[in-house]
Design a protein around this motif. Structure first.
Motif, mmCIF file in Angstrom:
data_model
loop_
_atom_site.group_PDB
_atom_site.id
_atom_site.type_symbol
_atom_site.label_atom_id
_atom_site.label_comp_id
_atom_site.label_asym_id
_atom_site.label_seq_id
_atom_site.Cartn_x
_atom_site.Cartn_y
_atom_site.Cartn_z
ATOM 1 N N LYS A 158 0.836 -1.208 0.000
ATOM 2 C CA LYS A 158 0.000 0.000 0.000
ATOM 3 C C LYS A 158 0.868 1.255 0.000
ATOM 4 O O LYS A 158 0.564 2.232 -0.702
ATOM 5 C CB LYS A 158 -0.904 -0.016 1.221
ATOM 6 C CG LYS A 158 -1.866 1.155 1.302
ATOM 7 C CD LYS A 158 -2.768 1.042 2.524
ATOM 8 C CE LYS A 158 -3.726 2.229 2.605
ATOM 9 N NZ LYS A 158 -4.610 2.123 3.805
ATOM 10 N N ARG A 159 1.926 1.238 0.751
ATOM 11 C CA ARG A 159 2.824 2.401 0.808
ATOM 12 C C ARG A 159 3.496 2.633 -0.540
ATOM 13 O O ARG A 159 3.612 3.781 -0.992
ATOM 14 C CB ARG A 159 3.878 2.188 1.892
ATOM 15 C CG ARG A 159 4.839 3.350 2.044
ATOM 16 C CD ARG A 159 5.866 3.065 3.103
ATOM 17 N NE ARG A 159 6.804 4.168 3.242
ATOM 18 C CZ ARG A 159 7.860 4.155 4.032
ATOM 19 N NH1 ARG A 159 8.123 3.086 4.777
ATOM 20 N NH2 ARG A 159 8.671 5.195 4.100
ATOM 21 N N ILE A 160 3.913 1.570 -1.185
ATOM 22 C CA ILE A 160 4.562 1.699 -2.489
ATOM 23 C C ILE A 160 3.576 2.241 -3.522
ATOM 24 O O ILE A 160 3.914 3.112 -4.334
ATOM 25 C CB ILE A 160 5.125 0.337 -2.935
ATOM 26 C CG1 ILE A 160 6.271 -0.073 -2.003
ATOM 27 C CG2 ILE A 160 5.605 0.400 -4.379
ATOM 28 C CD1 ILE A 160 6.799 -1.441 -2.279
ATOM 29 N N GLU A 161 2.343 1.738 -3.485
ATOM 30 C CA GLU A 161 1.330 2.223 -4.425
ATOM 31 C C GLU A 161 1.026 3.700 -4.191
ATOM 32 O O GLU A 161 0.851 4.462 -5.147
ATOM 33 C CB GLU A 161 0.055 1.391 -4.286
ATOM 34 C CG GLU A 161 -1.003 1.752 -5.319
ATOM 35 C CD GLU A 161 -2.252 0.918 -5.161
ATOM 36 O OE1 GLU A 161 -2.701 0.303 -6.137
ATOM 37 O OE2 GLU A 161 -2.795 0.895 -4.031
ATOM 38 N N ARG A 162 0.974 4.108 -2.926
ATOM 39 C CA ARG A 162 0.702 5.508 -2.621
ATOM 40 C C ARG A 162 1.812 6.410 -3.174
ATOM 41 O O ARG A 162 1.540 7.473 -3.738
ATOM 42 C CB ARG A 162 0.588 5.692 -1.109
ATOM 43 C CG ARG A 162 0.090 7.076 -0.694
ATOM 44 C CD ARG A 162 0.120 7.256 0.799
ATOM 45 N NE ARG A 162 -0.717 6.251 1.461
ATOM 46 C CZ ARG A 162 -0.247 5.352 2.315
ATOM 47 N NH1 ARG A 162 1.039 5.315 2.613
ATOM 48 N NH2 ARG A 162 -1.073 4.499 2.886
ATOM 49 N N LYS A 163 3.055 5.980 -3.030
ATOM 50 C CA LYS A 163 4.170 6.767 -3.565
ATOM 51 C C LYS A 163 4.120 6.818 -5.080
ATOM 52 O O LYS A 163 4.426 7.858 -5.688
ATOM 53 C CB LYS A 163 5.493 6.166 -3.091
ATOM 54 C CG LYS A 163 5.795 6.401 -1.624
ATOM 55 C CD LYS A 163 7.170 5.880 -1.267
ATOM 56 C CE LYS A 163 7.517 6.187 0.176
ATOM 57 N NZ LYS A 163 8.879 5.688 0.533
ATOM 58 N N ARG A 164 3.754 5.702 -5.717
ATOM 59 C CA ARG A 164 3.700 5.678 -7.173
ATOM 60 C C ARG A 164 2.614 6.608 -7.691
ATOM 61 O O ARG A 164 2.816 7.343 -8.668
ATOM 62 C CB ARG A 164 3.454 4.249 -7.653
ATOM 63 C CG ARG A 164 3.403 4.145 -9.180
ATOM 64 C CD ARG A 164 3.429 2.709 -9.673
ATOM 65 N NE ARG A 164 2.303 1.948 -9.149
ATOM 66 C CZ ARG A 164 2.404 0.947 -8.285
ATOM 67 N NH1 ARG A 164 3.601 0.620 -7.810
ATOM 68 N NH2 ARG A 164 1.342 0.297 -7.872
ATOM 69 N N ILE A 165 1.451 6.603 -7.045
ATOM 70 C CA ILE A 165 0.361 7.498 -7.456
ATOM 71 C C ILE A 165 0.756 8.961 -7.270
ATOM 72 O O ILE A 165 0.497 9.816 -8.134
ATOM 73 C CB ILE A 165 -0.911 7.179 -6.647
ATOM 74 C CG1 ILE A 165 -1.434 5.794 -7.014
ATOM 75 C CG2 ILE A 165 -1.987 8.221 -6.902
ATOM 76 C CD1 ILE A 165 -2.612 5.336 -6.192
ATOM 77 N N LYS A 166 1.428 9.249 -6.169
ATOM 78 C CA LYS A 166 1.870 10.627 -5.909
ATOM 79 C C LYS A 166 2.874 11.068 -6.960
ATOM 80 O O LYS A 166 2.823 12.208 -7.447
ATOM 81 C CB LYS A 166 2.485 10.719 -4.519
ATOM 82 C CG LYS A 166 2.930 12.104 -4.131
ATOM 83 C CD LYS A 166 3.503 12.122 -2.733
ATOM 84 C CE LYS A 166 3.991 13.523 -2.361
ATOM 85 N NZ LYS A 166 4.576 13.544 -0.980
ATOM 86 N N ARG A 167 3.787 10.191 -7.345
ATOM 87 C CA ARG A 167 4.786 10.530 -8.344
ATOM 88 C C ARG A 167 4.138 10.773 -9.708
ATOM 89 O O ARG A 167 4.518 11.698 -10.427
ATOM 90 C CB ARG A 167 5.826 9.419 -8.440
ATOM 91 C CG ARG A 167 6.977 9.731 -9.407
ATOM 92 C CD ARG A 167 8.047 8.674 -9.379
ATOM 93 N NE ARG A 167 7.538 7.372 -9.796
ATOM 94 C CZ ARG A 167 7.333 6.343 -9.004
ATOM 95 N NH1 ARG A 167 7.563 6.461 -7.706
ATOM 96 N NH2 ARG A 167 6.883 5.198 -9.465
ATOM 97 N N GLU A 168 3.159 9.932 -10.049
ATOM 98 C CA GLU A 168 2.468 10.108 -11.342
ATOM 99 C C GLU A 168 1.670 11.421 -11.370
ATOM 100 O O GLU A 168 1.619 12.080 -12.414
ATOM 101 C CB GLU A 168 1.535 8.914 -11.566
ATOM 102 C CG GLU A 168 2.265 7.605 -11.818
ATOM 103 C CD GLU A 168 1.328 6.430 -11.912
ATOM 104 O OE1 GLU A 168 0.102 6.632 -11.644
ATOM 105 O OE2 GLU A 168 1.777 5.315 -12.233
ATOM 106 N N GLN A 169 1.084 11.787 -10.250
ATOM 107 C CA GLN A 169 0.353 13.064 -10.192
ATOM 108 C C GLN A 169 1.293 14.244 -10.336
ATOM 109 O O GLN A 169 0.960 15.248 -10.999
ATOM 110 C CB GLN A 169 -0.411 13.152 -8.869
ATOM 111 C CG GLN A 169 -1.585 12.175 -8.771
ATOM 112 C CD GLN A 169 -2.260 12.217 -7.412
ATOM 113 O OE1 GLN A 169 -1.724 12.766 -6.458
ATOM 114 N NE2 GLN A 169 -3.442 11.623 -7.321
#
Length: 279
Positions: free
Chosen positions: A264-275
C-alpha cells in the motif's frame, strides 16, 4: 589539448564478461565467508551439538523452562509441557562425521548470511537507477533481521514444541522411540532455515510491488486464499502435528498483513509521483 590526449572516462561501460568476472569474485567472497564460519563451527563441536543442535531434545531446554515459568505466572499447568527423554542413535559408520560436517555448514551459513547477502547486494546495486537505490536503502539490514528472526523463531519455538509433541505421542506403550541422528539434525536445520526463508515475505512483496506485479487490492482480495496456502506450506515443512503448523502459520499470516501495508505504501508513492509528473 589534442583529442587523442583526452583521458578516457573512468566509468566505462562494463562488458558481459566483465560482469561475470565481478560476480564471480562476489560469489567467491560470499562462499569463503560461509566456509570460514563452517570451520569455526566444526572446531566448536561440543557447543554446536550438545548445546545448540541437541538442546531442544532436552527437557530443561530454554523454551520449556520459560513455558513452565509462564504457566506458573498464569496459574495454569497447561503450558508446562510434560518432561521427556529422547534416545538418539547413529546407525551409519560414517554418520557422526558426515553430520558433523553438514551441521557445521548449516551453522556457518546462518552466521555468514549477513555478509554473504551484502556481497551479492554489492553486485546488484550498481545496476539500479538512482531512485531504485534510494528506495532500497537498508535492504541488507531488513533482510538480515527478517532471516535471523525466522531462524530464531524456528529454533526456539517451532522445533522444541514439535519435538515435545512427537516424543509424547504414542500408539502403544510397547513401542519404544529410538531416533536416528540424521532425523534430529535434519529436523532442526529444516525448521530453522525454512522459517528464516519464509520470513522474507515482506521483502518479496516489496520487490513485486515495485515491479507492479502485486497491489494491495490484489493481496486483500486473495487474503483467504493466501491463508490456505500458508497452512499448506506449514504442513509441508513441519511434522504432522497441528501445533507446529499453527505456530508457523500465525507469524506468516501477520507478515502477510505487514506485506499488504508495504504494498500500500509503495502504491501511494507511485500514485503521488504520477500526479506530480502530470502537473
Amino acid at each position: 589539448m589534442a583529442l587523442d590526449q583526452i583521458p578516457e572516462s573512468p566509468e566505462e561501460e562494463m562488458g558481459f564478461l566483465d560482469h561475470l568476472e565481478e560476480l564471480r569474485w562476489h560469489l567467491v567472497r560470499a562462499v569463503a565467508s560461509v566456509l570460514v564460519f563452517t570451520i569455526v563451527a566444526f572446531l566448536f563441536k561440543d557447543f554446536i551439538f550438545d548445546v545448540l543442535i541437541l538442546g531442544p531434545t532436552e527437557s530443561d531446554f530454554w523454551t520449556y523452562r520459560k513455558l513452565c515459568e509462564l504457566s506458573s505466572l498464569l496459574d495454569t499447568p497447561a503450558l508446562c509441557l510434560e518432561p521427556f527423554e529422547m534416545d538418539i542413535q547413529n546407525r551409519n559408520i560414517t554418520g557422526q562425521f558426515v553430520w558433523h560436517i553438514k551441521s557445521s555448514l548449516v551453522v556457518g551459513l546462518v552466521i555468514a548470511f549477513p555478509y554473504a547477502f551484502w556481497e551479492i547486494w554489492r553486485f546488484v546495486k550498481p545496476g539500479l537507477r538512482s531512485n531504485e537505490k534510494k528506495a532500497s536503502r537498508g535492504v541488507v539490514f531488513v533482510v538480515t533481521i527478517l532471516f535471523l528472526s525466522g531462524v530464531v523463531f524456528g529454533y526456539f519455538i517451532v522445533t522444541p514444541l514439535s519435538f515435545n509433541f512427537l516424543q509424547n505421542y504414542t500408539l502403544s506403550p510397547k513401542i519404544d522411540n529410538d531416533y536416528d541422528l540424521s532425523n534430529i539434525i535434519g529436523m532442526v536445520a529444516t525448521l530453522a532455515l525454512a522459517c528464516g526463508v519464509m520470513f522474507q515475505l515482506p521483502v518479496v512483496t516489496y520487490i513485486l510491488s515495485k515491479a507492479g506485479i502485486v497491489t494491495p487490492k490484489l493481496m486483500r482480495s486473495y487474503r483467504r486464499h493466501s491463508f490456505v496456502v500458508i497452512l499448506v506450506i506449514s504442513a509441508i515443512i513441519t511434522p504432522p502435528d497441528v501445533m507446529s503448523q499453527v505456530l508457523i502459520a500465525l507469524p506468516l499470516t501477520f507478515l502477510y498483513e505487514v506485506s499488504i501495508l508495504v504494498s500500500k505504501r509503495i502504491e501511494r508513492k507511485r500514485i503521488k509521483r504520477e500526479q506530480e509528473e502530470a502537473l
